[in-house]
Design an enzyme around this catalytic site. Structure first.
Site, mmCIF file in Angstrom:
data_model
loop_
_atom_site.group_PDB
_atom_site.id
_atom_site.type_symbol
_atom_site.label_atom_id
_atom_site.label_comp_id
_atom_site.label_asym_id
_atom_site.label_seq_id
_atom_site.Cartn_x
_atom_site.Cartn_y
_atom_site.Cartn_z
ATOM 1 N N SER A 122 -6.436 4.536 8.489
ATOM 2 C CA SER A 122 -7.101 4.244 7.221
ATOM 3 C C SER A 122 -6.379 3.113 6.495
ATOM 4 O O SER A 122 -6.991 2.129 6.057
ATOM 5 C CB SER A 122 -7.115 5.522 6.368
ATOM 6 O OG SER A 122 -7.419 5.236 5.035
ATOM 7 N N HIS A 171 0.848 -1.183 0.000
ATOM 8 C CA HIS A 171 0.000 0.000 0.000
ATOM 9 C C HIS A 171 0.885 1.235 0.000
ATOM 10 O O HIS A 171 1.967 1.229 0.573
ATOM 11 C CB HIS A 171 -0.885 0.013 1.253
ATOM 12 C CG HIS A 171 -2.125 0.833 1.089
ATOM 13 N ND1 HIS A 171 -3.311 0.303 0.630
ATOM 14 C CD2 HIS A 171 -2.367 2.138 1.324
ATOM 15 C CE1 HIS A 171 -4.217 1.253 0.578
ATOM 16 N NE2 HIS A 171 -3.678 2.378 0.997
ATOM 17 N N ASP A 231 -13.951 3.059 6.774
ATOM 18 C CA ASP A 231 -12.906 3.763 6.012
ATOM 19 C C ASP A 231 -13.486 4.316 4.721
ATOM 20 O O ASP A 231 -13.126 5.415 4.302
ATOM 21 C CB ASP A 231 -11.718 2.850 5.702
ATOM 22 C CG ASP A 231 -10.606 3.626 4.981
ATOM 23 O OD1 ASP A 231 -10.131 4.622 5.555
ATOM 24 O OD2 ASP A 231 -10.269 3.285 3.847
ATOM 25 N N LYS A 288 -7.531 -1.275 6.508
ATOM 26 C CA LYS A 288 -7.766 -2.024 5.261
ATOM 27 C C LYS A 288 -6.826 -3.226 5.172
ATOM 28 O O LYS A 288 -7.232 -4.303 4.755
ATOM 29 C CB LYS A 288 -7.537 -1.115 4.041
ATOM 30 C CG LYS A 288 -8.612 -0.059 3.875
ATOM 31 C CD LYS A 288 -8.543 0.595 2.512
ATOM 32 C CE LYS A 288 -7.434 1.608 2.388
ATOM 33 N NZ LYS A 288 -7.759 2.960 2.820
ATOM 34 N N ARG A 343 -12.909 12.848 4.371
ATOM 35 C CA ARG A 343 -11.608 13.520 4.558
ATOM 36 C C ARG A 343 -11.146 14.174 3.259
ATOM 37 O O ARG A 343 -10.558 15.248 3.270
ATOM 38 C CB ARG A 343 -10.557 12.499 5.026
ATOM 39 C CG ARG A 343 -10.744 12.067 6.461
ATOM 40 C CD ARG A 343 -9.878 10.853 6.777
ATOM 41 N NE ARG A 343 -8.479 11.071 6.556
ATOM 42 C CZ ARG A 343 -7.632 10.150 6.075
ATOM 43 N NH1 ARG A 343 -8.056 8.940 5.779
ATOM 44 N NH2 ARG A 343 -6.362 10.442 5.905
HETATM 45 N N1 URA Z 1 -4.155 5.944 1.622
HETATM 46 C C1 URA Z 1 -5.173 5.464 2.376
HETATM 47 O O1 URA Z 1 -5.644 4.347 2.173
HETATM 48 N N2 URA Z 1 -5.643 6.245 3.350
HETATM 49 C C2 URA Z 1 -5.154 7.460 3.619
HETATM 50 O O2 URA Z 1 -5.623 8.084 4.521
HETATM 51 C C3 URA Z 1 -4.100 7.961 2.826
HETATM 52 C C4 URA Z 1 -3.618 7.178 1.827
#
Ligand code: URA
Length: 432
Positions: free
Chosen positions: A185, A84, A163, A189, A170
């Protein structure tokens, strides 16, 4: 019912909230019992006051509990890896890393996000591929990782619904760039979608949410700690986001560039980052290789074409057409020319990301449609030599008015000088 206004006030005034208070707030918001306007105010209070590590853990835990969790390793009987990015401009790394890792025989299952602020999102990029479905059910996701070796999906109503809502809110309330909110966040995930080992690409610089290496290190350490509490192996690579990654910025343009990397024909900075991320993922997998061995494997599957086959198989499995000719194209392509001779000293990522957003590649409001065809190709990057009148960048636009606006912004993002700037690699640090 939780008294949301009271929690907003206490956070606004700098107090620490109890874990169960945060948990209730997040779960009630996720169920629709706390409205967007109160959650937006709460997020702004967090933005200014921050969250302690106990609060960050409680927030992450509540987000994970807002939906289902998947035991991918249990379902597959293998270690599953995931990657990620904290978000950047032109960051299409995942689109190339997934098929390369899958081609090495390691299952890759990932839940991605949409564009956030000036940064692009993997799901928006994937949706520029005609027919591609990002919303798989949990059963479909698990089956695809098992059968195809690779699946990339969105936050569904089942997985981390909190999320999905918070991310959208956000994005349009200027509350993205906070360490705890980003860490919660991303890690919610990662934890819910079940990978055992995770490589996190923490972006640093002008186009990143973390502007300095020190801030990026704090974010990396926060995510490593959240991962460890959930029993996951986490490695963070801290990478340069002062200029856009690769050349393309904008959804379909970025898909094309990722396929170039999978074929071994990508731009050097993006290729280096993709191979580095693959090397760490393979070293964390059950293949029994170290980072150097992982890198050699990744290079081999690119060179012999197996990675490209894995890409095409994956896109078809999710309903998409892997033929590059099927990707949408913008009706207008215009070049931006160098006003003088010299070397590119700087190519600021933030204005390029913002220009792409205004061309239509991202969202300015929560429900705005993304234009998958538009974007920018930065033909010249930091360190490149350029002659006056030579193209610096290419704008892919829907109409003349948006192209005019982007041309001014993109030209201003380039700083030209007489001497070449000091060379800088893409990977700045590795933690975990
Ligand atoms: N990527 C994400 O999944 N969440 C964030 O808050 C920022 C980048």
């Amino acid at each position: 019912m939780i008294r949301a206004a009271e929690l907003i006030e206490r956070k606004r005034d700098g107090h620490e909230l109890a874990g169960d208070e945060l948990s209730e707030l997040v779960l009630e918001y996720s169920h629709g019992d706390v409205p967007d306007y109160q959650m937006a105010a709460f997020l702004m209070a967090v933005y200014f006051q921050g969250l302690s590590s106990a609060e960050t853990f409680a927030l992450t835990d509540a987000m994970v509990r807002s939906g289902e969790t998947i035991d991918l390793a249990g379902a597959l009987g293998r270690r599953v890896v995931d990657k990620h990015s904290t978000g950047g401009v032109g960051d299409k790394t995942t689109l190339a890393v997934g098929p390369i890792v899958a081609a090495c025989g390691v299952p890759f299952g990932k839940m991605s996000g949409r564009g956030l602020g000036h940064t692009g999102g993997t799901l928006d990029k994937l949706e520029s591929i005609p027919g591609f479905r990002v919303e798989l059910s949990t059963d479909e996701f698990v089956a695809q990782v098992r059968d195809v070796g690779l699946a990339i999906v969105g936050q569904t109503a089942d997985l981390v619904p909190a999320d999905k809502k918070l991310y959208g809110l956000r994005d349009v309330t200027a509350t993205v760039d906070n360490v705890s909110l980003i860490a919660a966040s991303i890690m919610s995930k990662k934890i819910a979608s079940g990978a055992d080992a995770i490589v996190l690409d923490v972006k640093v610089g002008d186009g990143a949410f973390m502007k300095t290496l020190a801030d990026a290190q704090v974010l990396a350490e926060t995510m490593i700690a959240l991962g460890q509490r959930a029993g996951r192996d986490v490695v963070c690579v801290l990478t340069d986001m002062d200029q856009p990654l690769g050349r393309a910025v904008g959804n379909a343009l970025e898909v094309r560039e990722s396929v170039a990397v999978v074929r071994g024909e990508g731009p050097p900075d993006l290729t280096e980052l993709v191979l580095d991320a693959c090397a760490h993922l393979l070293a964390l997998s059950d293949l029994d290789v170290d980072v150097a061995g992982g890198r050699a494997l990744a290079e081999a599957v690119v060179a012999d074409g197996t990675a490209l086959t894995a890409y095409e198989r994956w896109i078809r499995a999710q309903g998409g057409d892997p033929d590059e000719a099927a990707l949408p194209k913008a009706p207008l392509v215009r070049e931006v020319f160098a006003p003088r001779d010299g070397y590119v000293q700087r190519l600021a990522a933030l204005p390029v990301g913002t220009a792409a957003l205004h061309l239509g590649a991202g969202r300015r409001t929560k429900d705005e449609e993304v234009d998958h065809a538009v974007g920018i190709v930065c033909t010249k990057k930091r360190g490149d030599r350029v002659d006056a009148g030579e193209p610096l960048a290419e704008l892919h636009a829907r109409n003349e008015a948006t192209a005019d606006e982007a041309a001014t912004t993109v030209l201003a993002a380039y700083e030209l000088g007489d001497e070449p700037p000091r060379a800088r690699g893409i990977v700045l640090d590795t933690l975990g």
